[in-house]
Design a protein around this motif. Structure first.
Motif, PDB file in Angstrom:
ATOM      1  N   UNK A  72      48.060 -30.421  10.499  1.00 43.42           N
ATOM      2  CA  UNK A  72      48.936 -31.581  10.654  1.00 43.42           C
ATOM      3  C   UNK A  72      48.158 -32.822  11.077  1.00 43.42           C
ATOM      4  N   UNK A  73      47.487 -33.430  10.127  1.00 39.21           N
ATOM      5  CA  UNK A  73      46.769 -34.678  10.374  1.00 39.21           C
ATOM      6  C   UNK A  73      47.055 -35.638   9.241  1.00 39.21           C
ATOM      7  N   UNK A  74      46.934 -36.923   9.521  1.00 38.64           N
ATOM      8  CA  UNK A  74      47.212 -37.929   8.512  1.00 38.64           C
ATOM      9  C   UNK A  74      46.294 -37.750   7.310  1.00 38.64           C
ATOM     10  N   UNK A  75      46.881 -37.823   6.132  1.00 41.06           N
ATOM     11  CA  UNK A  75      46.095 -37.731   4.920  1.00 41.06           C
ATOM     12  C   UNK A  75      45.920 -36.333   4.383  1.00 41.06           C
ATOM     13  N   UNK A  76      46.300 -35.304   5.163  1.00 41.00           N
ATOM     14  CA  UNK A  76      46.139 -33.927   4.671  1.00 41.00           C
ATOM     15  C   UNK A  76      47.341 -33.544   3.815  1.00 41.00           C
ATOM     16  N   UNK A  77      47.196 -32.458   3.106  1.00 38.33           N
ATOM     17  CA  UNK A  77      48.248 -32.024   2.193  1.00 38.33           C
ATOM     18  C   UNK A  77      49.506 -31.633   2.973  1.00 38.33           C
ATOM     19  N   UNK A  78      50.670 -31.807   2.364  1.00 43.01           N
ATOM     20  CA  UNK A  78      51.943 -31.517   3.007  1.00 43.01           C
ATOM     21  C   UNK A  78      52.566 -30.259   2.422  1.00 43.01           C
ATOM     22  N   UNK A  79      53.287 -29.500   3.256  1.00 46.48           N
ATOM     23  CA  UNK A  79      54.022 -28.335   2.759  1.00 46.48           C
ATOM     24  C   UNK A  79      55.016 -28.737   1.679  1.00 46.48           C
ATOM     25  N   UNK A  80      55.537 -29.960   1.754  1.00 41.32           N
ATOM     26  CA  UNK A  80      56.528 -30.414   0.788  1.00 41.32           C
ATOM     27  C   UNK A  80      55.938 -30.635  -0.599  1.00 41.32           C
ATOM     28  N   UNK A 203      69.175 -35.009  -3.432  1.00 43.79           N
ATOM     29  CA  UNK A 203      69.071 -34.200  -4.637  1.00 43.79           C
ATOM     30  C   UNK A 203      67.600 -33.978  -4.968  1.00 43.79           C
ATOM     31  N   UNK A 204      67.351 -33.067  -5.877  1.00 43.35           N
ATOM     32  CA  UNK A 204      65.968 -32.734  -6.240  1.00 43.35           C
ATOM     33  C   UNK A 204      65.196 -33.949  -6.733  1.00 43.35           C
ATOM     34  N   UNK A 205      65.861 -34.851  -7.486  1.00 37.60           N
ATOM     35  CA  UNK A 205      65.165 -36.028  -8.008  1.00 37.60           C
ATOM     36  C   UNK A 205      65.014 -37.138  -6.967  1.00 37.60           C
ATOM     37  N   UNK A 206      65.489 -36.888  -5.743  1.00 36.70           N
ATOM     38  CA  UNK A 206      65.367 -37.872  -4.662  1.00 36.70           C
ATOM     39  C   UNK A 206      64.364 -37.428  -3.587  1.00 36.70           C
ATOM     40  N   UNK A 207      63.630 -36.359  -3.869  1.00 43.18           N
ATOM     41  CA  UNK A 207      62.739 -35.803  -2.856  1.00 43.18           C
ATOM     42  C   UNK A 207      61.615 -36.751  -2.446  1.00 43.18           C
ATOM     43  N   UNK A 208      61.161 -37.594  -3.362  1.00 46.27           N
ATOM     44  CA  UNK A 208      60.092 -38.529  -3.000  1.00 46.27           C
ATOM     45  C   UNK A 208      60.585 -39.515  -1.945  1.00 46.27           C
ATOM     46  N   UNK A 209      61.861 -39.924  -2.038  1.00 44.47           N
ATOM     47  CA  UNK A 209      62.455 -40.815  -1.039  1.00 44.47           C
ATOM     48  C   UNK A 209      62.580 -40.089   0.298  1.00 44.47           C
ATOM     49  N   UNK A 210      63.026 -38.840   0.228  1.00 43.36           N
ATOM     50  CA  UNK A 210      63.135 -38.022   1.437  1.00 43.36           C
ATOM     51  C   UNK A 210      61.781 -37.870   2.115  1.00 43.36           C
ATOM     52  N   UNK A 211      60.751 -37.534   1.351  1.00 47.48           N
ATOM     53  CA  UNK A 211      59.420 -37.321   1.902  1.00 47.48           C
ATOM     54  C   UNK A 211      58.873 -38.587   2.558  1.00 47.48           C
ATOM     55  N   UNK A 212      59.114 -39.740   1.931  1.00 47.03           N
ATOM     56  CA  UNK A 212      58.614 -41.003   2.485  1.00 47.03           C
ATOM     57  C   UNK A 212      59.255 -41.298   3.835  1.00 47.03           C
ATOM     58  N   UNK A 213      60.557 -41.065   3.942  1.00 51.54           N
ATOM     59  CA  UNK A 213      61.258 -41.302   5.207  1.00 51.54           C
ATOM     60  C   UNK A 213      60.755 -40.341   6.290  1.00 51.54           C
ATOM     61  N   UNK A 214      60.616 -39.081   5.903  1.00 51.43           N
ATOM     62  CA  UNK A 214      60.174 -38.084   6.877  1.00 51.43           C
ATOM     63  C   UNK A 214      58.744 -38.341   7.343  1.00 51.43           C
ATOM     64  N   UNK A 215      57.896 -38.805   6.442  1.00 46.09           N
ATOM     65  CA  UNK A 215      56.517 -39.110   6.828  1.00 46.09           C
ATOM     66  C   UNK A 215      56.502 -40.201   7.903  1.00 46.09           C
ATOM     67  N   UNK A 216      57.327 -41.227   7.722  1.00 47.89           N
ATOM     68  CA  UNK A 216      57.370 -42.308   8.710  1.00 47.89           C
ATOM     69  C   UNK A 216      57.928 -41.794  10.041  1.00 47.89           C
ATOM     70  N   UNK A 217      58.960 -40.968   9.968  1.00 51.98           N
ATOM     71  CA  UNK A 217      59.535 -40.420  11.200  1.00 51.98           C
ATOM     72  C   UNK A 217      58.527 -39.517  11.902  1.00 51.98           C
ATOM     73  N   UNK A 218      57.786 -38.714  11.120  1.00 49.32           N
ATOM     74  CA  UNK A 218      56.764 -37.860  11.721  1.00 49.32           C
ATOM     75  C   UNK A 218      55.708 -38.682  12.445  1.00 49.32           C
ATOM     76  N   UNK A 219      55.321 -39.803  11.865  1.00 45.74           N
ATOM     77  CA  UNK A 219      54.352 -40.684  12.523  1.00 45.74           C
ATOM     78  C   UNK A 219      54.901 -41.224  13.846  1.00 45.74           C
ATOM     79  N   UNK A 220      56.211 -41.482  13.870  1.00 43.37           N
ATOM     80  CA  UNK A 220      56.841 -41.971  15.103  1.00 43.37           C
ATOM     81  C   UNK A 220      56.838 -40.853  16.161  1.00 43.37           C
ATOM     82  N   UNK A 221      57.131 -39.630  15.736  1.00 43.59           N
ATOM     83  CA  UNK A 221      57.088 -38.493  16.657  1.00 43.59           C
ATOM     84  C   UNK A 221      55.686 -38.358  17.242  1.00 43.59           C
ATOM     85  N   UNK A 222      54.670 -38.446  16.396  1.00 42.94           N
ATOM     86  CA  UNK A 222      53.287 -38.329  16.878  1.00 42.94           C
ATOM     87  C   UNK A 222      52.912 -39.474  17.810  1.00 42.94           C
ATOM     88  N   UNK A 223      53.505 -40.647  17.587  1.00 42.81           N
ATOM     89  CA  UNK A 223      53.236 -41.771  18.488  1.00 42.81           C
ATOM     90  C   UNK A 223      53.714 -41.433  19.898  1.00 42.81           C
TER      91      UNK A 223
END
Length: 248
Positions: A72-80, A203-223
């Motif tokens: 779990x570090x910035x720039x590494x591959x994601x489970x998603x 939906x399945x075709x909206x996963x890129x939007x979901x991932x982008x939001x979660x990435x930002x939230x994860x960064x906030x959690x790490x902050x």
């Protein structure tokens, strides 16, 4: 005599200043980067009270990781990025938010004669049993129904709270501890409570939007867990998130 009294008063005054300085310089257990069990602060995860299962509902076997672990570090591959995790036909009931680094496999059984609602409350923390692996948190309430006399397999998406450690993977076990005692983390949970961030909202075709939001939230959690705390821009981003459906 007066001189002795003056010296004693001076010593007491200076001692008071020293104690005051020590208190102001010491870190609180809820300061960013110093929350027990989170980040690199050390210690055990602290909870308000242990998690209690609803009457007649049990966890079958062990709560375990899902997928192949990643660091779990910035720039590494994601489970998603593993397409099998997005497959709605896997037989799993996918809920929660996050999932870049921690996705858990949980089998629940309802022995009741009636359908039962089950809830992972916001702020629920999960402790990994293995050293050097991520603990995780549920930032938003996850609620669903388990039909009577059946088992339901949950794929629970979570945010990691120890940046730099390994993410979840099959065969790694977890404890469900309860709701975090950290007021700082609960402030974040409360701000996200009614936002459209659950994987089931997309939906399945909206996963890129979901991932982008979660990435930002994860960064906030790490902050909060590993850094200096959420910034004004972070809170503005959270406020800008779309509200979840009313029936969620």
């Amino acid at each position: 005599m007066r001189k002795i009294k003056f010296i004693l008063i001076a010593v007491m005054f200076l001692s008071g200043i020293a104690i005051s300085c020590d208190k102001s310089d010491s870190k609180s257990n809820d300061d960013p980067g110093n929350i027990p069990g989170m980040g690199e602060a050390g210690g055990k995860l602290e909870v308000e009270k242990p998690f209690v299962l609803p009457e007649g509902v049990s966890i079958v076997g062990e709560i375990s990781g899902f997928g192949d672990g990643v660091e779990a570090v910035e720039g590494s591959i994601s489970l998603l990025e593993n397409p099998t995790l997005k497959d709605a036909k896997t037989g799993y009931f996918s809920r929660g938010s996050g999932g870049q680094w921690v996705i858990l496999d949980i089998l629940l059984r309802n022995d009741n004669d009636t359908d039962t609602y089950f809830t992972f409350n916001r702020g629920c923390v999960f402790e990994c049993k293995e050293k050097d692996y991520q603990h995780a948190i549920c930032l938003r309430k996850v609620r669903f129904k388990i039909a009577k006399k059946i088992q339901k397999r949950i794929k629970l998406f979570l945010y990691c709270i120890n940046k730099g450690r390994s993410g979840s993977k099959a065969g790694i076990g977890y404890y469900l501890r309860g709701v975090t005692k950290s007021e700082r983390m609960m402030k974040l949970c409360n701000a996200l409570q009614y936002k459209k961030i659950d994987v089931s909202h997309y939906d399945e075709d909206q996963m890129s939007d979901y991932e982008a939001k979660c990435k930002r939230i994860q960064d906030i959690v790490w902050a909060v867990t590993n850094g200096k705390g959420a910034s004004a821009n972070d809170w503005e981003f959270i406020a800008s998130l779309q509200d979840a459906p009313e029936d969620d």
